[in-house]
Scaffold this active site. Structure first.
Site, PDB file in Angstrom:
ATOM      1  N   PRO A 211      47.318  57.050  56.231  1.00  0.00           N
ATOM      2  CA  PRO A 211      47.196  58.505  56.110  1.00  0.00           C
ATOM      3  C   PRO A 211      47.298  58.940  54.649  1.00  0.00           C
ATOM      4  O   PRO A 211      48.147  58.441  53.898  1.00  0.00           O
ATOM      5  CB  PRO A 211      48.376  59.025  56.942  1.00  0.00           C
ATOM      6  CG  PRO A 211      48.725  57.907  57.864  1.00  0.00           C
ATOM      7  CD  PRO A 211      48.408  56.654  57.133  1.00  0.00           C
ATOM      8  N   MET A 212      46.470  59.880  54.246  1.00  0.00           N
ATOM      9  CA  MET A 212      46.453  60.338  52.866  1.00  0.00           C
ATOM     10  C   MET A 212      47.788  60.955  52.457  1.00  0.00           C
ATOM     11  O   MET A 212      48.233  60.796  51.310  1.00  0.00           O
ATOM     12  CB  MET A 212      45.318  61.338  52.664  1.00  0.00           C
ATOM     13  CG  MET A 212      45.152  61.798  51.216  1.00  0.00           C
ATOM     14  SD  MET A 212      44.817  60.435  50.075  1.00  0.00           S
ATOM     15  CE  MET A 212      43.183  59.945  50.645  1.00  0.00           C
ATOM     16  N   CYS A 213      48.439  61.658  53.391  1.00  0.00           N
ATOM     17  CA  CYS A 213      49.720  62.280  53.060  1.00  0.00           C
ATOM     18  C   CYS A 213      50.766  61.225  52.716  1.00  0.00           C
ATOM     19  O   CYS A 213      51.599  61.422  51.826  1.00  0.00           O
ATOM     20  CB  CYS A 213      50.206  63.153  54.211  1.00  0.00           C
ATOM     21  SG  CYS A 213      50.411  62.277  55.776  1.00  0.00           S
ATOM     22  N   THR A 214      50.720  60.087  53.422  1.00  0.00           N
ATOM     23  CA  THR A 214      51.655  58.995  53.129  1.00  0.00           C
ATOM     24  C   THR A 214      51.372  58.387  51.768  1.00  0.00           C
ATOM     25  O   THR A 214      52.284  58.128  50.983  1.00  0.00           O
ATOM     26  CB  THR A 214      51.564  57.909  54.219  1.00  0.00           C
ATOM     27  OG1 THR A 214      51.871  58.485  55.487  1.00  0.00           O
ATOM     28  CG2 THR A 214      52.522  56.765  53.926  1.00  0.00           C
ATOM     29  N   SER A 217      52.324  61.168  49.006  1.00  0.00           N
ATOM     30  CA  SER A 217      53.660  61.765  48.900  1.00  0.00           C
ATOM     31  C   SER A 217      54.807  60.863  49.331  1.00  0.00           C
ATOM     32  O   SER A 217      55.889  60.919  48.737  1.00  0.00           O
ATOM     33  CB  SER A 217      53.709  63.052  49.746  1.00  0.00           C
ATOM     34  OG  SER A 217      52.671  63.938  49.391  1.00  0.00           O
TER      35      SER A 217
END
Length: 427
Positions: A211-214, A217
């Site tokens: 996931p891009m958020c992982t 961030s």
């Protein structure tokens, strides 16, 4: 003294045998010695309990394999090297190799055709040197589903139909092998007759994406740090100049990603980032085990031998292999899909409501497990003129604006030919 004489005699024997096995790279011919192909003759020149009921033992099958049969091997990696060795020792001399990759130091532990002096050279060149139109049989030893699908589509495009009936002479059999760690599979495909690659697309493991958020961030794994550098940092910093894409085969590129990944990992107290892992993540390298490659290559080479000689019934048509805990194999017949987008000869139905947007169609083409397209381009015919429906890199919120039953032509990197779909509106 006796030991020295024995050792010298053994050394001479090894040299003598080696000289007999040398391959003449200039002519592509081998220096046969007496009884070299006796092990093959036992299968082709006498009857046996497992022989094809219509096969008549003779010397002609061996001569066809030695002198006429052309084999195309696609992929000269860990599996491909084993395949080439097996095919050459089985009597096949007209072997052509295709591999667009170059040899890396990390290849040398399992891709035994290559040596340290070959690092940087094209794999196909080195493999062809070592081992020595139209092809009768094609063998795939690939680690790319996209490449498999493209080759599958190419063979399907070569099929000839007369009044809707398939001409058997236009069929080029495809033997496909695949490995991932301690698991593997081998399959036999007769394009237009048996299940093709796209018929069983759901059987291939999905590519791992984080996931891009992982990645951006909350990284927790070394892979997250590498993906951060690959996806976000490289386009931002452009370390080797504008418009220079990240090349997984360029040591300077990998070294830059490795160093930046180490910095990212240190920031979040993550360990495990190595140069090898960095290259593996960037190139999407599938873990390879030599014993698995050997087993699958043996199965594939056996199927090539069966088809080339017609002496035995080929695999019908899918074999899975697993040696994670003990040894397990299982064979089953993968069924051909009647509505397969690649081999069914009729447009596949796409079911959407009249209010659906074009973006929904694109999402379906890329996310569906039975299609898994990469960057589809969609066109259709309206009022006798071709109309392009898809424009890349922009959002497509507008409605389809098409009629029920409208045919859509979709081009994608997964196939060399355009795939046809029929739009079916649902209430």
């Amino acid at each position: 003294l006796l030991f020295s004489l024995f050792r010298e005699k053994k050394r001479r024997r090894v040299v003598e045998l080696t000289e007999k096995m040398l391959v003449d790279g200039d002519t592509g011919s081998t220096s046969d010695w007496d009884d070299r192909w006796n092990h093959i003759k036992k299968f082709l020149e006498r009857s046996g309990p497992f022989m094809h009921p219509d096969f008549e033992p003779s010397t002609e099958s061996l001569q066809f394999m030695l002198e006429t049969c052309k084999i195309l091997v696609i992929g000269a990696g860990g599996l491909g090297c084993e395949l080439l060795k097996n095919l050459a020792l089985s009597g096949f001399r007209n072997i052509h190799v295709v591999d667009m990759d170059t040899i890396d130091v990390s290849n040398l532990n399992r891709q035994f055709l290559f040596r340290a002096k070959d690092v940087g050279r094209p794999k196909a060149d080195v493999a062809a040197d070592f081992i020595n139109s139209q092809f009768h049989i094609i063998v795939c030893g690939l680690d790319s589903i996209v490449a498999r699908r493209w080759m599958n589509g190419m063979l399907l495009s070569l099929l000839v139909y007369e009044d809707g009936v398939l001409d058997p002479s236009s069929i080029i059999p495809l033997i496909d092998g695949g490995t991932e760690g301690f698991k593997g599979n081998a399959r036999v495909i007769f394009p237009g007759m048996t299940a093709c690659i796209d018929c069983t697309l759901e059987l291939y493991p999905p590519q791992i994406n984080f996931p891009m958020c992982t990645i951006a961030s909350m990284p927790r794994l070394p892979e997250h740090c590498i993906e951060y550098v690959r996806i976000l940092l490289w386009p931002k910093e452009m370390p080797f100049g504008d418009d220079v894409s990240l090349d997984g085969d360029d040591p300077e590129h990998i070294q830059w990603v490795y160093q930046k990944s180490l910095e990212r990992a240190a920031e979040f107290s993550i360990t495990g980032v190595t140069y090898r892992l960095t290259q593996g993540v960037v190139k999407r390298i599938i873990p390879a085990v030599a014993s698995t490659n050997a087993a699958i290559a043996a199965a594939c080479a056996t199927e090539v031998f069966k088809i080339a000689s017609s002496a035995y019934l080929p695999l019908n048509n899918y074999m899975v292999f697993n040696d994670v805990d003990g040894l397990y194999t299982y064979t089953f017949e993968a069924e051909r899909k009647e509505n397969c987008s690649a081999c069914s000869q009729v447009p596949s139905d796409l079911h959407f409501s009249p209010s659906s947007k074009l973006q929904e169609v694109l999402d379906y083409l890329t996310e569906s497990t039975s299609l898994q397209m990469k960057s589809p381009a969609i066109t259709t015919t309206m009022d006798g003129k071709n109309k392009t429906l898809y424009l890349q890199v922009i959002n497509l919120p507008f409605k389809l604006g098409l009629a029920d039953g409208q045919e859509l032509a979709v081009a994608d990197v997964t196939t060399p030919q355009t795939v046809l779909f029929k739009l079916c509106f649902t209430s």
